[in-house]
Design an enzyme around this catalytic site. Structure first.
Site, PDB file in Angstrom:
ATOM      1  N   ASN A 253     112.533  -2.123 -30.058  1.00  0.00           N
ATOM      2  CA  ASN A 253     112.961  -2.243 -28.675  1.00  0.00           C
ATOM      3  C   ASN A 253     114.433  -2.355 -28.794  1.00  0.00           C
ATOM      4  O   ASN A 253     115.142  -2.063 -27.448  1.00  0.00           O
ATOM      5  CB  ASN A 253     112.495  -3.417 -27.943  1.00  0.00           C
ATOM      6  CG  ASN A 253     110.961  -2.994 -27.546  1.00  0.00           C
ATOM      7  OD1 ASN A 253     110.212  -4.100 -27.190  1.00  0.00           O
ATOM      8  ND2 ASN A 253     110.687  -1.688 -27.241  1.00  0.00           N
TER       9      ASN A 253
ATOM     10  N   ASP B 298     102.623  -3.779 -21.927  1.00  0.00           N
ATOM     11  CA  ASP B 298     102.922  -2.430 -21.502  1.00  0.00           C
ATOM     12  C   ASP B 298     102.891  -2.242 -19.719  1.00  0.00           C
ATOM     13  O   ASP B 298     101.900  -2.549 -19.226  1.00  0.00           O
ATOM     14  CB  ASP B 298     102.125  -1.307 -22.162  1.00  0.00           C
ATOM     15  CG  ASP B 298     102.659  -0.889 -23.581  1.00  0.00           C
ATOM     16  OD1 ASP B 298     103.839  -0.549 -23.482  1.00  0.00           O
ATOM     17  OD2 ASP B 298     102.118  -1.103 -24.378  1.00  0.00           O
TER      18      ASP B 298
END
Ligand code: FPP
Length: 210
Positions: A50, A2
């Site tokens: 995603n 992240d």
């Protein structure tokens, strides 16, 4: 991994520049991990969720995976074997383009003799989907218990996770290796993924090695 987007935003760059730096940092970190005798390093490269990101970002991330899986000579020099974990390419919901599939297969084959470390890239991966897949396969084989579920995970050779690393100030659990990380230590850092370095890796590993 992240924080690629936030890393880029802070520099007034496009999010894609953050992903590019994220891929470079992964290459750097693999080198560092070898010097620390890490046996297994598993990274979340792209989740089943995603695909809803903007098309240009998805295309960019796919290109970076191809680039990473193309680093075969570097991986061979480091004695690193590459693996992939994710939704099987032939499953009804799978969307991995053929060019990425080919890069994955080639990198796995071309690094298969390496013994120093296993780098596993989770691509089109979701832990809940994996557990459902394992439960269905175990039920079809007639035995549903913990051993059977382990055997039917996407990549049964993966050992239980020792440390989960959460970068960029994320304190939540993600859809990553939920089955395999029961009992794992968790290392939290404010640093975005592109700034995760050897010192951070040492601090994470110290949680299990003392
Ligand atoms: C999270 O950053 C990262 C991803 C969505 C995956 C892409 C990762 C890379 C390209 C790193 C290189 C790895 C491989 C395997 C090629 P984010 O977009 O969620 O950033 P944010 O948390 O700041 O929004």
């Amino acid at each position: 991994m992240d924080g690629n987007g936030r890393w880029a935003q802070r520099r007034q760059l496009a999010r894609t520049a953050g992903h590019t730096e994220g891929e470079e940092n992964l290459a750097r970190l693999v080198r560092v991990a070898r010097t620390r005798n890490v046996g297994w390093l598993t990274v979340f490269g792209f989740s089943t969720e995603n695909w809803v990101r903007p098309r240009t970002e998805v295309r960019h991330i796919l290109g970076l995976h191809r680039k990473l899986f193309g680093r075969v000579s570097e991986l061979n020099e480091l004695n690193v074997r590459v693996q992939w974990v994710g939704r099987p390419f032939d499953s009804p919901d799978a969307r991995t383009p053929k060019h990425v599939q080919r890069a994955i297969h080639k990198a796995i084959a071309d690094t298969s003799a390496n013994t120093g470390m296993v780098l596993t890239v989770a691509f089109d991966y979701g832990s809940r989907a994996e557990i459902v897949h394992a439960a269905r396969a175990a039920a079809a084989a007639g035995v549903v218990d913990a051993d059977a579920l382990w055997e039917h995970m996407y990549l049964p050779e993966l050992p239980p996770v020792d440390v989960v690393v959460r970068t960029s100030g994320e304190h939540r659990v993600s859809n990553f290796m939920l089955w395999q990380s029961a009992g794992a230590e968790v290392f939290f850092t404010e640093r975005p993924w592109p700034d995760f370095d050897g010192d951070e890796l040492d601090a994470a590993v110290a949680l299990v090695r003392g």
